[in-house]
Design a protein around this motif. Structure first.
Motif, PDB file in Angstrom:
ATOM      1  N   PHE A   1      41.338  27.455  12.349  1.00  0.00           N
ATOM      2  CA  PHE A   1      42.646  27.812  12.881  1.00  0.00           C
ATOM      3  C   PHE A   1      43.019  29.267  12.575  1.00  0.00           C
ATOM      4  N   GLY A   2      42.305  29.895  11.661  1.00  0.00           N
ATOM      5  CA  GLY A   2      42.568  31.307  11.397  1.00  0.00           C
ATOM      6  C   GLY A   2      41.733  32.243  12.240  1.00  0.00           C
ATOM      7  N   PHE A   3      40.723  31.672  12.923  1.00  0.00           N
ATOM      8  CA  PHE A   3      39.800  32.537  13.672  1.00  0.00           C
ATOM      9  C   PHE A   3      40.488  33.211  14.850  1.00  0.00           C
ATOM     10  N   MET A   4      41.252  32.461  15.627  1.00  0.00           N
ATOM     11  CA  MET A   4      41.879  33.041  16.817  1.00  0.00           C
ATOM     12  C   MET A   4      42.863  34.161  16.461  1.00  0.00           C
ATOM     13  N   PRO A   5      43.784  33.950  15.491  1.00  0.00           N
ATOM     14  CA  PRO A   5      44.659  35.070  15.117  1.00  0.00           C
ATOM     15  C   PRO A   5      43.881  36.270  14.579  1.00  0.00           C
ATOM     16  N   ALA A   6      42.821  36.007  13.785  1.00  0.00           N
ATOM     17  CA  ALA A   6      42.030  37.111  13.244  1.00  0.00           C
ATOM     18  C   ALA A   6      41.328  37.874  14.362  1.00  0.00           C
ATOM     19  N   ARG A   7      40.806  37.152  15.316  1.00  0.00           N
ATOM     20  CA  ARG A   7      40.132  37.797  16.446  1.00  0.00           C
ATOM     21  C   ARG A   7      41.134  38.602  17.277  1.00  0.00           C
ATOM     22  N   GLN A   8      42.320  38.053  17.447  1.00  0.00           N
ATOM     23  CA  GLN A   8      43.357  38.764  18.185  1.00  0.00           C
ATOM     24  C   GLN A   8      43.725  40.056  17.471  1.00  0.00           C
ATOM     25  N   ALA A   9      43.836  40.006  16.140  1.00  0.00           N
ATOM     26  CA  ALA A   9      44.162  41.205  15.369  1.00  0.00           C
ATOM     27  C   ALA A   9      43.065  42.253  15.510  1.00  0.00           C
ATOM     28  N   ALA A  10      41.806  41.801  15.452  1.00  0.00           N
ATOM     29  CA  ALA A  10      40.685  42.747  15.509  1.00  0.00           C
ATOM     30  C   ALA A  10      40.583  43.444  16.854  1.00  0.00           C
ATOM     31  N   ARG A  11      41.069  42.821  17.907  1.00  0.00           N
ATOM     32  CA  ARG A  11      40.926  43.381  19.247  1.00  0.00           C
ATOM     33  C   ARG A  11      42.122  44.231  19.676  1.00  0.00           C
ATOM     34  N   LEU A  12      43.064  44.448  18.773  1.00  0.00           N
ATOM     35  CA  LEU A  12      44.209  45.280  19.124  1.00  0.00           C
ATOM     36  C   LEU A  12      43.769  46.716  19.370  1.00  0.00           C
ATOM     37  N   ASP A  13      44.455  47.372  20.289  1.00  0.00           N
ATOM     38  CA  ASP A  13      44.204  48.783  20.545  1.00  0.00           C
ATOM     39  C   ASP A  13      44.879  49.611  19.448  1.00  0.00           C
ATOM     40  N   PRO A  14      44.160  50.536  18.800  1.00  0.00           N
ATOM     41  CA  PRO A  14      44.744  51.286  17.675  1.00  0.00           C
ATOM     42  C   PRO A  14      46.034  52.010  18.033  1.00  0.00           C
ATOM     43  N   VAL A  15      46.060  52.658  19.187  1.00  0.00           N
ATOM     44  CA  VAL A  15      47.251  53.416  19.572  1.00  0.00           C
ATOM     45  C   VAL A  15      48.425  52.483  19.799  1.00  0.00           C
ATOM     46  N   THR A  16      48.192  51.385  20.515  1.00  0.00           N
ATOM     47  CA  THR A  16      49.259  50.411  20.753  1.00  0.00           C
ATOM     48  C   THR A  16      49.755  49.823  19.439  1.00  0.00           C
ATOM     49  N   ALA A  17      48.824  49.550  18.529  1.00  0.00           N
ATOM     50  CA  ALA A  17      49.211  48.988  17.233  1.00  0.00           C
ATOM     51  C   ALA A  17      50.056  49.971  16.432  1.00  0.00           C
ATOM     52  N   LEU A  18      49.677  51.240  16.416  1.00  0.00           N
ATOM     53  CA  LEU A  18      50.431  52.246  15.666  1.00  0.00           C
ATOM     54  C   LEU A  18      51.828  52.455  16.234  1.00  0.00           C
ATOM     55  N   ALA A  19      51.974  52.255  17.529  1.00  0.00           N
ATOM     56  CA  ALA A  19      53.260  52.504  18.177  1.00  0.00           C
ATOM     57  C   ALA A  19      54.210  51.319  18.072  1.00  0.00           C
ATOM     58  N   SER A  20      53.718  50.170  17.523  1.00  0.00           N
ATOM     59  CA  SER A  20      54.566  48.974  17.467  1.00  0.00           C
ATOM     60  C   SER A  20      55.654  49.150  16.413  1.00  0.00           C
ATOM     61  N   ASP A  21      56.726  48.374  16.586  1.00  0.00           N
ATOM     62  CA  ASP A  21      57.826  48.424  15.615  1.00  0.00           C
ATOM     63  C   ASP A  21      57.521  47.547  14.418  1.00  0.00           C
TER      64      ASP A  21
END
Length: 696
Positions: A676-696
């Motif tokens: 059950f932790g795999f999907m959230p972890a995979r989602q986190a790993a696939r984030l775009d760095p720029v989009t992630a840095l710009a998040s609130d």
């Protein structure tokens, strides 16, 4: 102050995470690589464009419109422009956080478009150091661990990175703030921490995006002064700003407007014999860039170090969000404890039922007269049949049984009871022990002794609470002496109440009381329950051969026991499955919390990617957090399950703890965290760095 930092970064082989088996490079080789970098631009952009697709289906928004720019090693460049001019997008592309839509970007003569995600991560931690307007520090970590972050992903040892991080904080005037978290530091102090982080792996190229934007004038001036010192020490510094006064501190000013360069004063730092060495190491020399990259990607911390770091980070996050973690743990704890308790109750109940059945015999067979067909021959069993059965392999003993109703009298009390005439083997064959007194002997059998043993209910009816040993009773008017009382076996139903019975020697019963040698049945004891079916067949074959007709039946009590045992096991499994549902619900809770955690910590993910974290590093971290939650919940569930079981034992509930069940429940909890932790972890790993840095 920063000159000392720069000199520390220049020590051959001194970068955190540098492979131990790489050849050491002397200062001359590093200088030659630097000079090569000045001859050919370190960073080169040609007609770079960047467009973003509109989510509402409208036309793409073009932010960069054909940027061409060369930056040599050792330059101090200010890229100036108003908000929305595209300067931050340009910095993201230069720092390998983003890719251009079209055009070419080369670093050290190599096309960035040809690099994969892991190669870009290596380049970010090897070559770049980021200083952001919003500081972008991980709020759950103190200053020291924020500075250490790039070295963690470079595979540096714990001791080495702690020494380097402490030295950087000391040289930047923050030695007494090493254990402070970002929320406990002022804006200027946080920005100094981010500069120290940028220098952790060398900081060969410093990318500062509006580093003074969130600071007061004094703190802003101090940060700009630090950047000038870094540039003087040989670092390549690229300053992104909208403030002309800040940009004027740089040696070269590039102005950008509406995604295009509108001016470039073109000033370069001279390459003189006495000029400071640039901060570009031999690993970034275009001639060995690919080999260094391959070695750097392959070089990571040892698995145990990776695991320790991941669990330490996970524990920090769990402790920071203690209340939410406790709620998440609750589902796992309830699931594991339920599985342990339910299986223990099932096993205890199963053993109790089996023990009850065992008191009536588990590995017994019964041979009774009468054929399988009701109209068939009645049949007679004799002592000769007993002797035949005793010769069959795996038969421990065969006991003849004569049973009938008799009148029993003790004093003025009469009773109509069941009498069983048996031999001395009955004690073992029928699992009948003596509560007090003695069982009759072979000599009693030979002498036709008139001795008797009373069942518990018979003794209570005939003698009450008095001790019957030595007393005489009449069995059909034949006097018998009471020599013992049988242990209680428990009543079944009707005439089968084994506590309302009396036992007498077989020969005595046949000749002096019942007057017949025809047996009611033969009880057969088998050495192993697994042999019961084979012995059943052999008895049938042997008796049929001697009787010349099948005028008897053989009942396999072991088969009945096995069926009841399997039923109990099925019930136990059902209990375990019902309890496992709560563990499944707990796992879904873990996944839900992890998805929320990924959303809340999106910026942190971007920060870690900017520090050089690969996708697998991010995935491992979040997966470890999920496993850590279930690990702690599993251990707590085991302890609570055992505590509940002990309490039930105190209340005389049948409980049998199984180490296998405990380990199984604990393992299931870990697997639950993994799944059950795999999907959230995979989602986190696939984030775009720029989009992630710009998040609130």
């Amino acid at each position: 102050m920063v000159d000392t930092v720069a000199r520390d970064r220049l020590e051959p082989g001194g970068r955190p995470g540098e492979p131990a088996n790489e050849p050491r490079h002397d200062a001359a080789e590093t200088t030659r690589a630097s000079e090569a970098g000045l001859a050919a631009p370190l960073l080169s952009l040609r007609n770079v464009r960047r467009a973003y697709t509109n989510t509402d289906g409208g036309p793409a928004t073009e932010v960069l419109r054909g940027i061409s720019l060369d930056i040599a090693a050792g330059e101090f460049v200010a890229i100036m422009g108003a908000s929305g001019s595209g300067k931050s997008t340009l910095m993201h592309i230069l720092g390998c956080l983003d890719r251009p839509t079209s055009g070419h970007y080369q670093f050290a003569g190599h096309d960035i478009a040809q690099l994969g995600a892991d190669e870009l991560a290596w380049l970010r931690r090897e070559a770049f150091g980021f200083v952001f307007q919003g500081y972008h520090l991980v709020r759950s970590l103190d200053a020291l661990h924020n500075v250490e972050m790039p070295a963690v992903y470079a595979g540096a040892s714990l001791g080495e990175r702690e020494r380097r991080a402490a030295a950087l904080l000391d040289q930047l005037g923050l030695a007494d703030r090493a254990t402070f978290r970002p929320g406990q530091l002022s804006g200027g102090q946080q920005q100094r921490v981010s500069i120290a982080r940028a220098l952790m792996n060398g900081g060969h190229v410093i990318l500062a995006d509006e580093p003074t934007g969130a600071l007061d004038s004094r703190s802003g001036a101090e940060v700009v002064a630090l950047l000038r010192e870094l540039a003087d020490a040989g670092h390549t510094v690229i300053l992104i700003t909208h403030d002309r006064a800040v940009a004027a501190q740089a040696r070269r000013i590039v102005e950008i407007r509406d995604g295009q360069i509108v001016s470039d004063n073109g000033v370069r730092a001279p390459v003189a014999p006495n000029a400071p060495r640039t901060m570009i190491p031999a690993s970034l020399d275009p001639r060995r860039f690919r080999a260094a990259m391959a070695a750097g990607i392959a070089h990571t911390a040892r698995p145990w170090t990776d695991m320790r770091e991941a669990f330490a980070a996970a524990w920090t996050v769990m402790w920071t969000n203690r209340f939410r973690t406790a709620l998440t743990l609750l589902g796992i704890i309830i699931g594991v404890a339920s599985v342990i308790v339910m299986l223990a109750i099932g096993a205890g109940t199963q053993q109790k039922v089996i023990a009850k059945i065992a008191s009536f015999g588990t590995n017994r067979l019964y041979v009774v007269p009468g054929g399988d067909v009701s109209r068939g021959p009645g049949g007679v069993l004799t002592e000769a049949d007993v002797r035949t059965i005793r010769q069959i392999p795996h038969v421990t003993t065969a006991t003849p049984i004569l049973r009938n109703k008799v009148t029993l009298r003790a004093g003025n009390v009469d009773s109509f009871v069941n009498v069983m005439a048996v031999n001395t083997d009955a004690r073992r064959a029928l699992n009948w022990n003596v509560a007090r007194g003695l069982f009759f002997t072979d000599q009693d059998e030979r002498n036709l002794a008139t001795v008797i043993l009373l069942g518990k209910k018979t003794r209570e009816r005939m003698f009450g609470d008095a001790n019957p040993l030595g007393a005489y009773v009449l069995v059909n008017n034949v006097p018998f002496q009471v020599i013992g009382e049988l242990e209680e076996k428990g009543a079944t139903s009707g005439d089968a109440d084994d506590d309302d019975v009396v036992l007498i020697p077989y020969a005595t019963g046949a000749r002096r009381v019942l007057g017949t040698m025809n047996l009611n049945w033969i009880t057969v004891l088998v050495d192993d329950i697994d042999n019961a079916e084979a012995v059943t067949k052999q008895i049938g074959d042997a008796l049929e051969a001697t009787h010349r007709v099948r005028d008897f039946r053989v009942y396999n009590r072991a088969a009945s026991l096995r069926a009841q045992t399997e039923t109990q096991q099925t019930m136990t499994i059902m209990l375990g499955l019902v309890a496992a549902i709560s563990l499944l619900v707990g796992g879904i809770g873990v996944m839900n919390i992890m998805l929320v955690t990924v959303k809340e910590r999106t910026r942190e993910i971007g920060i870690r990617m900017a520090a050089g974290a690969r996708q697998r590093d991010i995935q491992r971290q979040f997966l470890t957090e999920a496993i850590t939650v279930t690990l702690v919940g599993g251990l707590a569930g085991v302890l609570i399950g055992v505590a509940i079981g002990l309490a039930l034992l105190h209340w005389e509930v049948p409980i049998i703890f199984s180490v296998r069940a405990m380990l199984g429940a604990f393992a299931c909890a870990l697997v639950t965290g993994l799944v059950f932790g795999f999907m959230p972890a995979r989602q986190a790993a696939r984030l775009d760095p720029v989009t992630a840095l710009a998040s609130d």
